[in-house]
Design an enzyme around this catalytic site. Structure first.
Site, short mmCIF file in Angstrom:
data_model
loop_
_atom_site.label_atom_id
_atom_site.label_comp_id
_atom_site.label_asym_id
_atom_site.label_seq_id
_atom_site.Cartn_x
_atom_site.Cartn_y
_atom_site.Cartn_z
N TYR A 66 10.88 -9.92 -11.78
CA TYR A 66 11.00 -9.50 -10.38
C TYR A 66 12.17 -10.27 -9.76
O TYR A 66 12.09 -11.48 -9.57
CB TYR A 66 9.73 -9.81 -9.60
CG TYR A 66 8.50 -9.03 -10.01
CD1 TYR A 66 8.59 -7.86 -10.75
CD2 TYR A 66 7.23 -9.48 -9.65
CE1 TYR A 66 7.45 -7.16 -11.11
CE2 TYR A 66 6.08 -8.78 -10.00
CZ TYR A 66 6.20 -7.62 -10.74
OH TYR A 66 5.07 -6.94 -11.09
N PHE A 215 -0.48 -0.05 -7.64
CA PHE A 215 -0.18 1.11 -6.80
C PHE A 215 -1.43 1.71 -6.16
O PHE A 215 -1.80 2.86 -6.42
CB PHE A 215 0.57 2.20 -7.59
CG PHE A 215 1.92 1.80 -8.07
CD1 PHE A 215 2.74 0.98 -7.32
CD2 PHE A 215 2.40 2.24 -9.31
CE1 PHE A 215 4.01 0.61 -7.78
CE2 PHE A 215 3.66 1.87 -9.78
CZ PHE A 215 4.46 1.05 -9.01
N PRO A 216 -2.13 0.95 -5.29
CA PRO A 216 -3.34 1.47 -4.66
C PRO A 216 -3.10 2.70 -3.79
O PRO A 216 -4.05 3.45 -3.50
CB PRO A 216 -3.85 0.29 -3.82
CG PRO A 216 -2.69 -0.62 -3.67
CD PRO A 216 -1.85 -0.44 -4.89
#
Length: 300
Positions: A66, A215-216
């Site tokens: 990241y 990814f809710p």
């Protein structure tokens, strides 16, 4: 209705002494746009991390790809020396191309380098949990994961990793992984509209293995989003809070890692852990999955 269980209650990772609150924090959004380079406001990122930990969060999900390196360096700057009980979960198996693309990095040397890079940038001598990331961006891809997982198992025996998880895997790959080493968590794409892992979650719950959905709010169609929006309006909360609360109520082995670079959104996300969805709202949300299945069957 709200329940007074701190951050969704605690979960013990199978076969370990690690206990984490079910509502954690995902660090991906602390990097700059497209998860590339530093954020516009590093001090704000540090504030979000410190506030999360002050609120009781003891499970932070990150990766050295990241940024790359950015989120781990911010975590170290904000929280090192780390408080007792803070569990940092990182992942390997990917790297960033110069064009900001997301690439696989699953060779032996790439995995060894990634573990050492995570250790260095987090300021740690040993990593609590390392997830092996395989598959595509959103879904698993078939094939053996024996070779890369064996490398992580070796690093675990060397004392650089305490525990191992897997990310973006199929059931077959999970079976293969469990034949190689102990697996303490699975991190896959799952939410109220994308429920292909329902059976897997239930199986993992029986084994005491954590399931960590990413990814809710990802992959929703406008129609599905409207159902979620209506539920949120009825309860006077945000759609994200409804999505997170539904996941917590779906199964006791689900751990959440919502990410944000905003303290206001952080507070909203953490508050979702105290939101108890009434049965009629759960039924409405579960109907989303039924419509998805019906659409898939019609397409075939």
């Amino acid at each position: 209705m709200t329940v007074e269980t701190k951050l969704g209650g605690q979960f013990n990772l199978a076969g370990t002494s690690i206990n984490v609150y079910r509502m954690g924090y995902g660090a991906m959004q602390l990097a700059g746009p497209q998860v590339w380079g530093p954020p516009r406001d590093i001090d704000a990122a540090i504030t979000v991390l410190r506030e999360a930990v002050a609120a009781g969060v003891n499970h932070i999900d990150t990766s050295d790809f990241y940024g790359p390196h950015v989120t781990n360096q911010i975590i170290k700057r904000a929280l090192h020396p780390y408080p007792d009980g803070l569990v940092i979960v990182t992942k390997v198996g990917g790297r960033r191309g110069d064009d900001k693309s997301w690439l696989h990095a699953l060779s032996r040397q790439e995995l060894i380098d990634a573990v050492h890079s995570n250790l260095r940038n987090l300021g740690l001598d040993v990593l609590d949990v390392v997830n092996l990331r395989v598959g595509g961006m959103m879904a698993p891809s078939e094939g053996s994961i024996e070779e890369p997982l064996t490398v992580l198992a070796e690093l675990k025996r060397q004392g650089l990793i305490r525990h191992i998880g897997v990310s973006n895997v199929s059931r077959k790959q999970l079976d293969e992984a469990q034949g190689i080493t102990e697996i303490v968590c699975v991190q896959n794409f799952y939410n109220v509209a994308n429920r292909s892992d329902d059976g897997l979650i239930d199986r993992l719950a029986q084994q005491g293995i954590a399931y960590v959905p990413f990814f809710p709010l990802g992959g929703f169609t406008p129609l599905q989003s409207s159902v979620l929006d209506a539920a949120a309006a009825k309860l006077q909360v945000t759609p994200m809070q409804v999505a997170l609360a539904w996941l917590l109520q779906r199964s006791p082995n689900i751990l959440l890692i919502p990410g944000t670079s905003s303290t206001n959104h952080l507070r909203e996300n953490l508050a979702a852990a105290a939101l108890e969805l009434p049965s009629d709202v759960i039924a409405e949300l579960n109907a989303i999955a039924e419509s998805v299945r019906a659409e898939a069957q019609a397409a075939h």
